[in-house]
Design a protein around this motif. Structure first.
Motif, PDB file in Angstrom:
ATOM      1  N   ALA A 291       0.824  -1.214   0.000  1.00 18.55           N
ATOM      2  CA  ALA A 291       0.000   0.000   0.000  1.00 18.55           C
ATOM      3  C   ALA A 291       0.855   1.259   0.000  1.00 18.55           C
ATOM      4  CB  ALA A 291      -0.929  -0.002   1.208  1.00 18.55           C
ATOM      5  N   GLN A 292       2.042   1.191   0.586  1.00 18.71           N
ATOM      6  CA  GLN A 292       2.921   2.362   0.615  1.00 18.71           C
ATOM      7  C   GLN A 292       3.463   2.732  -0.766  1.00 18.71           C
ATOM      8  OE1 GLN A 292       5.806   1.098   3.609  1.00 18.71           O
ATOM      9  NE2 GLN A 292       4.762   2.303   5.188  1.00 18.71           N
ATOM     10  N   GLU A 293       3.281   1.857  -1.746  1.00 15.74           N
ATOM     11  CA  GLU A 293       3.740   2.126  -3.111  1.00 15.74           C
ATOM     12  C   GLU A 293       2.722   2.931  -3.922  1.00 15.74           C
ATOM     13  OE1 GLU A 293       6.675   1.155  -4.780  1.00 15.74           O
ATOM     14  OE2 GLU A 293       7.393   0.723  -2.747  1.00 15.74           O
ATOM     15  N   LEU A 294       1.535   3.184  -3.366  1.00 13.92           N
ATOM     16  CA  LEU A 294       0.446   3.779  -4.135  1.00 13.92           C
ATOM     17  C   LEU A 294       0.465   5.303  -4.080  1.00 13.92           C
ATOM     18  CD1 LEU A 294      -2.409   1.356  -3.033  1.00 13.92           C
ATOM     19  CD2 LEU A 294      -1.085   1.281  -5.157  1.00 13.92           C
ATOM     20  N   GLN A 295      -0.251   5.879  -5.043  1.00 15.25           N
ATOM     21  CA  GLN A 295      -0.469   7.320  -5.073  1.00 15.25           C
ATOM     22  C   GLN A 295      -1.962   7.603  -5.093  1.00 15.25           C
ATOM     23  OE1 GLN A 295       1.718   8.416  -8.678  1.00 15.25           O
ATOM     24  NE2 GLN A 295       3.270   9.405  -7.415  1.00 15.25           N
ATOM     25  N   ALA A 296      -2.381   8.599  -4.378  1.00 11.29           N
ATOM     26  CA  ALA A 296      -3.784   9.002  -4.395  1.00 11.29           C
ATOM     27  C   ALA A 296      -4.155   9.514  -5.778  1.00 11.29           C
ATOM     28  CB  ALA A 296      -4.033  10.087  -3.349  1.00 11.29           C
ATOM     29  N   GLY A 297      -5.339   9.163  -6.218  1.00  9.04           N
ATOM     30  CA  GLY A 297      -5.793   9.574  -7.543  1.00  9.04           C
ATOM     31  C   GLY A 297      -5.447   8.595  -8.640  1.00  9.04           C
ATOM     32  N   SER A 298      -4.842   7.444  -8.284  1.00  7.28           N
ATOM     33  CA  SER A 298      -4.429   6.459  -9.274  1.00  7.28           C
ATOM     34  C   SER A 298      -5.548   5.464  -9.572  1.00  7.28           C
ATOM     35  CB  SER A 298      -3.208   5.686  -8.770  1.00  7.28           C
ATOM     36  OG  SER A 298      -2.091   6.524  -8.615  1.00  7.28           O
ATOM     37  N   CYS A 299      -5.461   4.859 -10.751  1.00  2.00           N
ATOM     38  CA  CYS A 299      -6.273   3.695 -11.099  1.00  2.00           C
ATOM     39  C   CYS A 299      -5.357   2.481 -11.033  1.00  2.00           C
ATOM     40  CB  CYS A 299      -6.857   3.838 -12.499  1.00  2.00           C
ATOM     41  SG  CYS A 299      -8.129   5.099 -12.626  1.00  2.00           S
ATOM     42  N   VAL A 300      -5.710   1.514 -10.197  1.00  6.31           N
ATOM     43  CA  VAL A 300      -4.803   0.421  -9.868  1.00  6.31           C
ATOM     44  C   VAL A 300      -5.496  -0.919 -10.070  1.00  6.31           C
ATOM     45  CG1 VAL A 300      -3.363  -0.615  -8.071  1.00  6.31           C
ATOM     46  CG2 VAL A 300      -3.594   1.882  -8.206  1.00  6.31           C
ATOM     47  N   ASN A 301      -4.852  -1.778 -10.846  1.00  6.94           N
ATOM     48  CA  ASN A 301      -5.343  -3.142 -11.026  1.00  6.94           C
ATOM     49  C   ASN A 301      -4.929  -4.001  -9.847  1.00  6.94           C
ATOM     50  OD1 ASN A 301      -4.008  -5.973 -12.166  1.00  6.94           O
ATOM     51  ND2 ASN A 301      -6.153  -5.674 -12.668  1.00  6.94           N
ATOM     52  N   LEU A 302      -5.731  -4.997  -9.574  1.00  4.10           N
ATOM     53  CA  LEU A 302      -5.535  -5.829  -8.403  1.00  4.10           C
ATOM     54  C   LEU A 302      -5.608  -7.294  -8.809  1.00  4.10           C
ATOM     55  CD1 LEU A 302      -5.304  -5.021  -5.370  1.00  4.10           C
ATOM     56  CD2 LEU A 302      -7.735  -5.508  -5.189  1.00  4.10           C
ATOM     57  N   GLY A 303      -4.652  -8.096  -8.316  1.00  2.00           N
ATOM     58  CA  GLY A 303      -4.659  -9.521  -8.586  1.00  2.00           C
ATOM     59  C   GLY A 303      -4.985 -10.334  -7.353  1.00  2.00           C
ATOM     60  N   PHE A 304      -5.125 -11.635  -7.555  1.00  2.00           N
ATOM     61  CA  PHE A 304      -5.446 -12.552  -6.465  1.00  2.00           C
ATOM     62  C   PHE A 304      -4.225 -12.724  -5.563  1.00  2.00           C
ATOM     63  CE2 PHE A 304      -6.309 -16.806  -4.655  1.00  2.00           C
ATOM     64  CZ  PHE A 304      -7.579 -16.576  -4.163  1.00  2.00           C
ATOM     65  N   GLY A 305      -4.460 -13.038  -4.295  1.00  2.00           N
ATOM     66  CA  GLY A 305      -3.360 -13.279  -3.371  1.00  2.00           C
ATOM     67  C   GLY A 305      -3.277 -12.200  -2.306  1.00  2.00           C
ATOM     68  N   ILE A 306      -2.062 -12.003  -1.800  1.00  2.00           N
ATOM     69  CA  ILE A 306      -1.866 -11.034  -0.725  1.00  2.00           C
ATOM     70  C   ILE A 306      -2.314  -9.637  -1.127  1.00  2.00           C
ATOM     71  CG2 ILE A 306      -0.084  -9.850   0.632  1.00  2.00           C
ATOM     72  CD1 ILE A 306       1.440 -12.520   0.702  1.00  2.00           C
ATOM     73  N   SER A 307      -2.050  -9.267  -2.379  1.00  2.00           N
ATOM     74  CA  SER A 307      -2.375  -7.907  -2.820  1.00  2.00           C
ATOM     75  C   SER A 307      -3.872  -7.635  -2.800  1.00  2.00           C
ATOM     76  CB  SER A 307      -1.817  -7.656  -4.219  1.00  2.00           C
ATOM     77  OG  SER A 307      -2.316  -8.600  -5.150  1.00  2.00           O
ATOM     78  N   ALA A 308      -4.702  -8.680  -2.824  1.00  2.00           N
ATOM     79  CA  ALA A 308      -6.152  -8.475  -2.774  1.00  2.00           C
ATOM     80  C   ALA A 308      -6.592  -7.815  -1.479  1.00  2.00           C
ATOM     81  CB  ALA A 308      -6.877  -9.805  -2.959  1.00  2.00           C
ATOM     82  N   ASN A 309      -5.733  -7.859  -0.456  1.00  2.00           N
ATOM     83  CA  ASN A 309      -6.054  -7.240   0.831  1.00  2.00           C
ATOM     84  C   ASN A 309      -5.699  -5.751   0.895  1.00  2.00           C
ATOM     85  OD1 ASN A 309      -7.238  -9.150   2.768  1.00  2.00           O
ATOM     86  ND2 ASN A 309      -5.389 -10.341   2.399  1.00  2.00           N
ATOM     87  N   VAL A 310      -5.006  -5.248  -0.112  1.00  2.00           N
ATOM     88  CA  VAL A 310      -4.562  -3.853  -0.049  1.00  2.00           C
ATOM     89  C   VAL A 310      -5.737  -2.880   0.032  1.00  2.00           C
ATOM     90  CG1 VAL A 310      -3.253  -2.044  -1.241  1.00  2.00           C
ATOM     91  CG2 VAL A 310      -2.352  -4.381  -1.129  1.00  2.00           C
ATOM     92  N   PRO A 311      -6.852  -3.086  -0.699  1.00  2.00           N
ATOM     93  CA  PRO A 311      -7.986  -2.161  -0.513  1.00  2.00           C
ATOM     94  C   PRO A 311      -8.482  -2.110   0.927  1.00  2.00           C
ATOM     95  CG  PRO A 311      -8.287  -3.446  -2.510  1.00  2.00           C
ATOM     96  CD  PRO A 311      -7.113  -4.041  -1.794  1.00  2.00           C
ATOM     97  N   ARG A 312      -8.398  -3.244   1.639  1.00  2.00           N
ATOM     98  CA  ARG A 312      -8.837  -3.251   3.039  1.00  2.00           C
ATOM     99  C   ARG A 312      -7.849  -2.495   3.925  1.00  2.00           C
ATOM    100  NH1 ARG A 312     -13.282  -6.955   3.282  1.00  2.00           N
ATOM    101  NH2 ARG A 312     -13.672  -7.507   1.097  1.00  2.00           N
ATOM    102  N   ILE A 313      -6.576  -2.474   3.528  1.00  5.48           N
ATOM    103  CA  ILE A 313      -5.595  -1.670   4.265  1.00  5.48           C
ATOM    104  C   ILE A 313      -5.955  -0.194   4.140  1.00  5.48           C
ATOM    105  CG2 ILE A 313      -3.170  -1.013   4.433  1.00  5.48           C
ATOM    106  CD1 ILE A 313      -3.730  -3.908   5.303  1.00  5.48           C
ATOM    107  N   LEU A 314      -6.268   0.246   2.916  1.00  2.00           N
ATOM    108  CA  LEU A 314      -6.660   1.643   2.732  1.00  2.00           C
ATOM    109  C   LEU A 314      -7.941   1.957   3.488  1.00  2.00           C
ATOM    110  CD1 LEU A 314      -4.423   1.546   0.583  1.00  2.00           C
ATOM    111  CD2 LEU A 314      -5.918   2.895  -0.903  1.00  2.00           C
ATOM    112  N   LEU A 315      -8.859   1.008   3.492  1.00  2.00           N
ATOM    113  CA  LEU A 315     -10.105   1.197   4.234  1.00  2.00           C
ATOM    114  C   LEU A 315      -9.828   1.401   5.720  1.00  2.00           C
ATOM    115  CD1 LEU A 315     -13.231   1.115   3.874  1.00  2.00           C
ATOM    116  CD2 LEU A 315     -13.092  -1.330   4.367  1.00  2.00           C
TER     117      LEU A 315
END
Length: 536
Positions: A291-315
């Motif tokens: 999640a620390q790699e992201l920028q606000a205002g971005s459109c980001v694709n998401l794959g299966f696995g650990i990264s699928a939890n990143v939206p919940r981190i932002l939440l």
């Protein structure tokens, strides 16, 4: 209704030797009753026989929706081309389709999902095929496996490398379906289809066009039928002029293990507090660092696995909405769902048809992609699509190759090696026992993502694990961060099959990642897009 027939009657419409296109993404949109009817007809009569099936994403899973396993019978299937396949745990019996593939009983191909959709559009317009750079230098390339999943497939290539305008391209000849089997929620008496209970529209329209324009038939499985004129024209996703037959399955699941959830189909919006956030564990540490790699205002694709939890981190961090998530099945925005509902989203902004979502990905219109890895090679290549010792636990590439081909930034995430016993004590990572399998290997078994091509294209590539962060450079993989409590030599460098470059600016990963409290995540704002030469 003239178009309304039984599943058995619809199965009888499929001739021997037909090419059949099936719209589905695992359990999402799977016309399971129709596939079951085909299998039952073959068991009773021996027909249809020797059919070829096309599955742009996947059909069925290991949790109650058999999908392609209904038709995985010797003599029924002649050949199969799919973006991915049902997968299962290593402790269970492999799906029937995997048993056929590994026994070399039918030629089987793993074609990137976006390219398979492109092949349908080319067939619909009676053009010769797809010419693309998607898949160069990966397993898709005929200089490697050429999409072949077994020896029989290797004997009959489906892709060529060609030179066009002094550049190398991949050429996939169009494959014409005689039958398209699609799914929707409602059909009217004329065969117009709406998708109000579906989690995505997928590619049913493109598949129907490919069959209809080439003299074939279109069979739609729906949940219910209504009278003609009851459907609003703007809600119709596939017009009745393209639909020949309709079968009804009132019990069709919305997606895997979900009978019906109106939040998945965008009919209601869930309160944000109704979404769970990840429990504190090693995987959460990794997701936080991604999640620390992201920028606000971005459109980001998401794959299966650990990264699928990143939206919940932002939440959890109070940053929901700072990033727009885009998923290959078609959801845009909202909260992507987890586990067997992956591929769906609640509270979405929109549902793009999957073929057009792939056009967005293939052209690199999005800002970043968060994906997983099984293996990382010395050259930065990644394998997510094939492990020869456990082939059925991998589903294939799906849209991975389409997504990564031109992505400007990719963050791969996963455990540093397989099977390690880990814990977190007083904010430090403790490696109690090393894993038996190294995941940083000299050369990956299957190149799903090409590190050398990424370097040539100037892509920004990061690999995040529980014990370190790596960056892909022209010199090799550079270790930029290490977890607190981890020994550099014995627990990182010695656990890689190839030498890692240690950055002179090596630093500790953020200590907050390893604590139970929120990390105080703050995302920099993405710079606005400005055309070159524009005056602002």
């Amino acid at each position: 209704m003239g178009k309304h027939i039984t599943p058995a009657e619809a199965a009888a419409m499929i001739p021997d030797g037909a090419v059949v296109s099936v719209s589905s993404s695992s359990g999402l949109g799977c016309p399971d009753l129709m596939l079951k009817a085909i299998g039952e007809r073959f068991a009773a009569t021996g027909h249809p026989s020797e059919i070829t099936t096309l599955h742009p994403i996947a059909a069925g899973d290991m949790s109650g929706i058999k999908g392609v396993d209904h038709i995985a019978r010797k003599g029924l299937l002649k050949r199969i081309l799919a973006g991915s396949y049902p997968s299962g745990p290593s402790t269970s019996e492999p799906p029937l389709i995997w048993q056929m593939i590994t026994a070399n009983e039918i030629p089987a191909y793993n074609i990137p999902s976006g390219i398979l959709f492109d092949m349908h559009r080319e067939a619909a317009a009676k053009r010769p095929g797809v010419i693309t750079k998607i898949g160069l230098e990966t397993f898709v390339d005929p200089e490697r496996q050429g999409c072949a999943m077994n020896a029989l497939a290797a004997e009959t290539p489906v892709v060529k490398r060609v030179s066009f305008e002094n550049e190398d391209w991949l050429y996939f000849p169009a494959i014409v379906p005689q039958v398209a089997i699609i799914r929707a929620t409602t059909a009217d008496e004329h065969g117009n289809l709406t998708y109000e209970h579906e989690g995505a529209t997928l590619g049913g329209l493109d598949q129907a066009l490919a069959a209809r324009n080439n003299g074939g038939i279109v069979i739609a499985q729906v949940k219910r039928i209504t009278k003609q004129g009851a459907l609003k024209p703007h809600d119709v996703r596939v017009p009745g002029m393209l639909v020949d037959y309709v079968i009804v399955d009132p019990d069709q699941k919305q997606t895997t293990l979900t009978d019906y959830d109106p939040a998945i189909s965008g009919e209601i919006f869930r309160p944000l507090e109704s979404f769970s956030v990840p429990d504190f564990n090693i995987q959460k540490v990794i997701a936080r660092r991604v999640a620390q790699e992201l920028q606000a205002g971005s459109c980001v694709n998401l794959g299966f696995g650990i990264s699928a939890n990143v939206p919940r981190i932002l939440l959890e961090e109070g940053l929901h909405g700072a990033v727009t998530w885009v998923i290959e099945q078609g959801a845009v925005g909202g909260v992507p769902l987890l586990d067997f509902a992956f591929g769906c989203a609640s509270n979405a902004d929109a549902y793009m048809p999957s073929p057009y979502q792939f056009t967005y990905f293939q052209g690199g219109g999005f800002d970043a992609s968060l994906l997983s890895f099984l293996e990382i090679g010395r050259d930065g290549s990644v394998n997510v699509s094939r492990l020869s010792f456990r082939p059925h636990v991998t589903a294939g590439a799906g849209g991975f190759v389409d997504i990564t081909a031109r992505a400007r930034k990719i963050v791969f995430s996963g455990m540093f090696n397989a099977g390690a016993r880990l814990s977190i004590v007083n904010g430090k990572l403790v490696i109690e026992r090393e894993g038996k399998l190294k995941k940083l290997v000299e050369a990956v078994e299957h190149v799903t993502f090409s590190g050398s091509r990424a370097i040539a294209q100037g892509q920004d590539i990061t690999y995040v694990t529980e014990r370190c962060v790596l960056k892909l450079t022209r010199q090799g993989l550079v270790l930029t961060e290490i977890a607190p409590g981890v020994d550099l030599q014995t627990q990182v460098l010695d656990q890689s099959e190839f030498p890692l470059i240690v950055s002179p600016d090596l630093k500790l990963m953020d200590a907050a990642l390893f604590g139970e409290a929120r990390i105080g995540l703050s995302l920099p704002t993405k710079a606005p897009r400005v055309l070159e030469g524009a005056h602002v």
